[in-house]
Design an enzyme around this catalytic site. Structure first.
Site, mmCIF file in Angstrom:
data_model
loop_
_atom_site.group_PDB
_atom_site.id
_atom_site.type_symbol
_atom_site.label_atom_id
_atom_site.label_comp_id
_atom_site.label_asym_id
_atom_site.label_seq_id
_atom_site.Cartn_x
_atom_site.Cartn_y
_atom_site.Cartn_z
ATOM 1 N N HIS A 1 -5.843 2.709 1.058
ATOM 2 C CA HIS A 1 -5.138 3.880 1.578
ATOM 3 C C HIS A 1 -5.834 4.537 2.775
ATOM 4 C CE1 HIS A 1 -3.147 3.098 -2.086
ATOM 5 N NE2 HIS A 1 -3.895 3.800 -2.880
ATOM 6 N N ASP B 1 0.895 -1.144 0.000
ATOM 7 C CA ASP B 1 0.000 0.000 0.000
ATOM 8 C C ASP B 1 0.933 1.193 0.000
ATOM 9 O OD1 ASP B 1 -1.531 2.254 0.770
ATOM 10 O OD2 ASP B 1 -3.101 0.895 1.420
ATOM 11 N N HIS B 2 1.042 1.864 -1.135
ATOM 12 C CA HIS B 2 2.112 2.861 -1.241
ATOM 13 C C HIS B 2 1.916 4.046 -0.296
ATOM 14 C CE1 HIS B 2 -0.661 4.918 -3.996
ATOM 15 N NE2 HIS B 2 0.067 6.001 -3.847
HETATM 16 C C1 BG6 Z 1 -3.830 4.589 -6.422
HETATM 17 C C2 BG6 Z 1 -5.178 4.669 -7.081
HETATM 18 O O1 BG6 Z 1 -3.755 3.488 -5.574
HETATM 19 O O2 BG6 Z 1 -3.612 5.768 -5.670
HETATM 20 C C3 BG6 Z 1 -5.281 5.895 -7.954
HETATM 21 O O3 BG6 Z 1 -5.394 3.513 -7.879
HETATM 22 C C4 BG6 Z 1 -4.938 7.136 -7.163
HETATM 23 O O4 BG6 Z 1 -6.579 6.037 -8.522
HETATM 24 C C5 BG6 Z 1 -3.610 6.951 -6.443
HETATM 25 O O5 BG6 Z 1 -4.868 8.223 -8.067
HETATM 26 C C6 BG6 Z 1 -3.354 8.108 -5.509
HETATM 27 O O6 BG6 Z 1 -2.056 8.000 -5.037
HETATM 28 P P1 BG6 Z 1 -1.257 9.307 -4.617
HETATM 29 O O7 BG6 Z 1 0.034 8.784 -4.082
HETATM 30 O O8 BG6 Z 1 -1.114 10.138 -5.859
HETATM 31 O O9 BG6 Z 1 -2.105 9.995 -3.608
#
Ligand code: BG6
Length: 490
Positions: free
Chosen positions: A242, A179-180
């Site tokens: 997230h 989960d980045h």
């Molecule tokens: C991803 C989603 O996991 O997270 C995307 O699939 C989203 O739809 C993105 O835009 C958002 O990540 P960040 O790091 O730009 O907030």
């Protein structure tokens, strides 16, 4: 004894590898954080040779790795790159891979597999990895690990099935579920903020906090991702993963150590305490909406009911948070790109200073992105008045303190940790299942067409009016980033 390390990337010709993984690995190499010696094996369907792969990766890295790219560094790094063609859902491709690994690896080697592929391939890949013994830890001190990209499952039963398939082949300590958001510096800093300082934690509970808001707003629309987004919608795309991670870190009890298991135990405990919603509560505690123009996006089904925005009101049934609402919202095509957590403290019990407005409690905002920092709003006496209060802000910005260049890309940290064997920034099996358990009933009710009806909002707005009304019912309002910069004067 030092073993070599092989990093094996599925989907090597894909976007994720191009834009994120390869640049992150190159950055780790430049920072001397890759274990040496290492080999990087790209697996993909493209009919590339290793030379073609190196050329394509050079293009990606020079474009996305930032200032660290230089030709000499690349020359050394690229010597470790190899390419193996196949679609890797067939057994024969694995025999080929095994043979290539035997040729490339200098002796006994650690292996990190990264499944940067669409999720429908995960189960087949994991089964093949098991059958061919590629991920079997053999009792010497080499390790085998598998990084699995999100989404992890499409709902609770599919997430459970994927966990079961994974456990038939791998032990839990070998599985790294991405989960980045967890690798964002500012998300990690929530823990430091809460448990590295002593003044906030005593206030972090129902006695002092009125409510909590977690917002992940995006300006981008779905672009060309309709194929994926139509079956995901905002709840699967942003909430199950997230936002549930942010929620659990904000709400959890202090872990007994920084070890992955201690941390994940607390997150799981917090998620387990989220009150599940009945159909009637889903009606009251959720808002769903779609931006105007979504139906005209390429690949979107006529009359699609997919929500691109959602707002939820969640409650915990535990001692710390009983009665404190947590408001979560996220959406696409909104006014600002903004991820932040706002803790609204209760107002002063007695107001000594006569005011022509209601003086709210203090507000603490942890700004995750793009303005990484922390803001504390408090009341101050306006100079040269008897006692007129005015809200003022105390700010901490990463840029001012550490410089912009200090914040690495999330994947750099995740790959580094997976190589070290630190799973604290990855989701555990039970954590993923609990997140689905919270979100799944809402998805099901919405997909069954139950209330609330799908609202609409304009692109470039802060979401549907229904979301504002939703908070207004409680006498509350959303904090939008600009509120901090333009504090309304009394
Ligand atoms: C991803 C989603 O996991 O997270 C995307 O699939 C989203 O739809 C993105 O835009 C958002 O990540 P960040 O790091 O730009 O907030």
């Amino acid at each position: 004894m030092t073993h070599s390390t092989s990093i094996i990337i599925y989907g090597a010709s894909g976007d994720l590898n191009n834009r994120k993984l390869m640049p992150a690995l190159y950055n780790l190499f430049v920072k001397e954080r890759l274990p040496l010696p290492f080999t990087l094996i790209g697996l993909g369907r493209h009919g590339w040779s290793t030379a073609d792969f190196r050329t394509a990766m050079r293009e990606s890295v020079s474009r996305y790795a930032g200032r660290v790219y230089d030709d000499a560094g690349w020359e050394t790094f690229s010597q470790a790159l190899h390419y193996v063609q196949g679609d890797f859902t067939e057994r024969a491709d694995y025999d080929h891979l095994l043979q290539r690994l035997t040729e490339i690896e200098p002796g006994s080697a650690n292996r990190l597999f990264h499944l940067a592929m669409p999720p429908r391939f995960y189960e087949a890949i994991i089964q093949h990895l098991g059958e061919t013994g590629l991920v079997q830890e053999s009792g010497d001190d080499t390790w085998r690990r598998v990084i699995i990209e999100k989404p992890f499952g499409h709902d609770l039963p599919s997430a459970r099935r994927l966990n079961q398939t994974s456990h038939q082949v791998l032990r839990e300590h070998q599985i790294y579920r991405i989960d980045h958001y967890l690798a964002k510096e500012t998300v990690q800093n929530i823990m430091v903020f809460r448990f590295g300082n002593s003044i906030f934690e005593p206030l972090w509970n129902r006695n002092f906090i009125d409510h909590v808001q977690i917002s992940a707003m995006e300006t981008v629309d779905i672009g060309r991702r309709a194929g994926y987004y139509e079956s995901a919608g905002v709840l699967r795309d942003m909430f199950q993963n997230h936002l549930m991670q942010l929620l659990s870190i904000v709400a959890m009890e202090p872990p007994s150590s920084r070890q992955a298991e201690a941390l994940r135990n607390e997150k799981v405990k917090a998620l387990a305490a989220v009150r599940s919603c009945t159909a009637q509560e889903i009606r009251r505690h959720t808002v769903r909406a779609q931006y105007r123009g979504y139906l005209d996006e390429e690949g979107v089904a006529a009359g699609s009911q997919t929500a691109t925005f959602a707002a939820l009101r969640l409650f915990f049934d535990n001692w710390r948070w009983q009665g404190v609402p947590f408001f979560l919202r996220s959406g696409k095509a909104l006014a600002e790109k903004l991820t932040e957590i706002t803790i609204q403290f209760k107002p002063a019990p007695v107001m000594l200073f006569a005011q022509n407005r209601q003086v709210p409690g203090n507000t603490l905002t942890l700004t995750i992105q793009p303005d990484e920092g922390i803001h504390l709003r408090m009341e101050a006496k306006t100079p040269d008045t008897i006692a007129d209060l005015q809200p003022v802000n105390m700010h901490f910005h990463y840029d001012d303190n550490f410089g912009e260049a200090q914040i690495p890309e999330a994947y750099e940290r995740l790959l580094f940790d997976a190589l070290k064997g630190d799973a604290s920034l990855f989701a555990r099996d039970d954590e993923v299942e609990l997140s689905w358990k919270i979100i799944d009933p809402i998805i099901q009710a919405w997909e069954a067409g139950e209330d609330p009806p799908l609202a609409v909002y304009d692109k470039g707005s802060w979401g549907p009016v229904e979301a504002d009304a939703f908070l207004a019912e409680d006498g509350r309002a959303w904090f939008n980033g600009s509120d901090r910069h333009h504090i309304v004067q009394p």
